[in-house]
Design a protein around this motif. Structure first.
Motif, PDB file in Angstrom:
ATOM      1  N   GLU A  28      45.298  39.507  28.254  1.00  0.00           N
ATOM      2  CA  GLU A  28      46.654  39.158  27.649  1.00  0.00           C
ATOM      3  C   GLU A  28      47.290  37.844  28.979  1.00  0.00           C
ATOM      4  OE1 GLU A  28      48.589  42.644  27.814  1.00  0.00           O
ATOM      5  OE2 GLU A  28      47.656  43.257  25.963  1.00  0.00           O
ATOM      6  N   TRP A  29      46.581  38.100  30.017  1.00  0.00           N
ATOM      7  CA  TRP A  29      47.228  37.038  31.034  1.00  0.00           C
ATOM      8  C   TRP A  29      46.521  35.702  30.862  1.00  0.00           C
ATOM      9  CZ3 TRP A  29      44.543  34.413  34.902  1.00  0.00           C
ATOM     10  CH2 TRP A  29      45.191  33.761  35.828  1.00  0.00           C
ATOM     11  N   LEU A  30      45.225  35.728  30.449  1.00  0.00           N
ATOM     12  CA  LEU A  30      44.656  34.447  30.173  1.00  0.00           C
ATOM     13  C   LEU A  30      45.373  33.703  28.924  1.00  0.00           C
ATOM     14  CD1 LEU A  30      40.850  35.148  30.656  1.00  0.00           C
ATOM     15  CD2 LEU A  30      42.385  33.577  32.063  1.00  0.00           C
ATOM     16  N   PHE A  60      36.002  34.169  38.409  1.00  0.00           N
ATOM     17  CA  PHE A  60      36.441  34.599  40.043  1.00  0.00           C
ATOM     18  C   PHE A  60      37.804  33.846  40.206  1.00  0.00           C
ATOM     19  CE2 PHE A  60      32.296  36.547  40.040  1.00  0.00           C
ATOM     20  CZ  PHE A  60      32.848  38.204  40.403  1.00  0.00           C
ATOM     21  N   ALA A  61      37.930  32.503  40.082  1.00  0.00           N
ATOM     22  CA  ALA A  61      39.089  31.755  40.339  1.00  0.00           C
ATOM     23  C   ALA A  61      40.317  32.484  39.641  1.00  0.00           C
ATOM     24  CB  ALA A  61      38.831  30.381  40.298  1.00  0.00           C
ATOM     25  N   PHE A  62      40.078  32.498  38.139  1.00  0.00           N
ATOM     26  CA  PHE A  62      41.108  33.183  37.176  1.00  0.00           C
ATOM     27  C   PHE A  62      41.274  34.638  37.832  1.00  0.00           C
ATOM     28  CE2 PHE A  62      39.626  30.177  33.842  1.00  0.00           C
ATOM     29  CZ  PHE A  62      40.752  29.337  34.047  1.00  0.00           C
ATOM     30  N   ARG A  67      44.944  38.860  39.999  1.00  0.00           N
ATOM     31  CA  ARG A  67      45.480  39.628  41.111  1.00  0.00           C
ATOM     32  C   ARG A  67      46.365  39.319  41.929  1.00  0.00           C
ATOM     33  NH1 ARG A  67      39.280  41.772  42.632  1.00  0.00           N
ATOM     34  NH2 ARG A  67      39.103  43.117  40.835  1.00  0.00           N
ATOM     35  N   ALA A  68      46.595  37.802  42.381  1.00  0.00           N
ATOM     36  CA  ALA A  68      47.725  37.404  43.029  1.00  0.00           C
ATOM     37  C   ALA A  68      49.124  37.833  42.383  1.00  0.00           C
ATOM     38  CB  ALA A  68      47.299  35.925  43.399  1.00  0.00           C
ATOM     39  N   GLU A  69      49.104  37.484  41.027  1.00  0.00           N
ATOM     40  CA  GLU A  69      50.373  37.766  40.429  1.00  0.00           C
ATOM     41  C   GLU A  69      50.536  39.111  40.101  1.00  0.00           C
ATOM     42  OE1 GLU A  69      50.995  35.717  36.502  1.00  0.00           O
ATOM     43  OE2 GLU A  69      50.248  34.037  37.294  1.00  0.00           O
ATOM     44  N   GLN A  70      49.461  40.022  39.845  1.00  0.00           N
ATOM     45  CA  GLN A  70      49.856  41.521  39.970  1.00  0.00           C
ATOM     46  C   GLN A  70      50.274  42.139  41.281  1.00  0.00           C
ATOM     47  OE1 GLN A  70      49.568  43.236  36.969  1.00  0.00           O
ATOM     48  NE2 GLN A  70      49.317  41.041  36.234  1.00  0.00           N
ATOM     49  N   ASP A  71      49.619  41.386  42.258  1.00  0.00           N
ATOM     50  CA  ASP A  71      50.209  41.814  43.566  1.00  0.00           C
ATOM     51  C   ASP A  71      51.768  41.458  43.776  1.00  0.00           C
ATOM     52  OD1 ASP A  71      47.819  43.125  44.150  1.00  0.00           O
ATOM     53  OD2 ASP A  71      47.066  41.561  45.557  1.00  0.00           O
TER      54      ASP A  71
END
Length: 78
Positions: A28-30, A60-62, A67-71
């Protein structure tokens, strides 16, 4: 392979969030960034990979961005 990882977590009773199902949160994020496909997020990453990288590097870049957005979201909520 990632689905096998999730199944192993379940079999061994490990409680770990798993966002990589084909229609899960990572997919969904993609899609929010125009990266969606009926074939799933892996196929879309392969289709859109830049010439100077590999699909695995792009994944891995995506994933790092996701993960950065989730954090960030979790920090704002908490």
């Amino acid at each position: 392979m990632l689905i096998g990882y999730k199944l192993a977590l379940d079999i061994h009773g490990v409680k770990e969030r798993f966002d990589l199902w084909p229609n899960g949160p990572f997919s969904e994020w993609l899609a929010r960034y125009g990266r969606s496909s009926a074939l799933g997020w892996a196929a879309e990453i392969e289709r859109q990979v830049e010439p100077d990288t590999t699909p695995l590097d792009a994944f891995f870049a995506f994933l790092d961005e996701y993960r950065a957005e989730q954090d960030e979201s979790n920090a704002e909520a908490g």
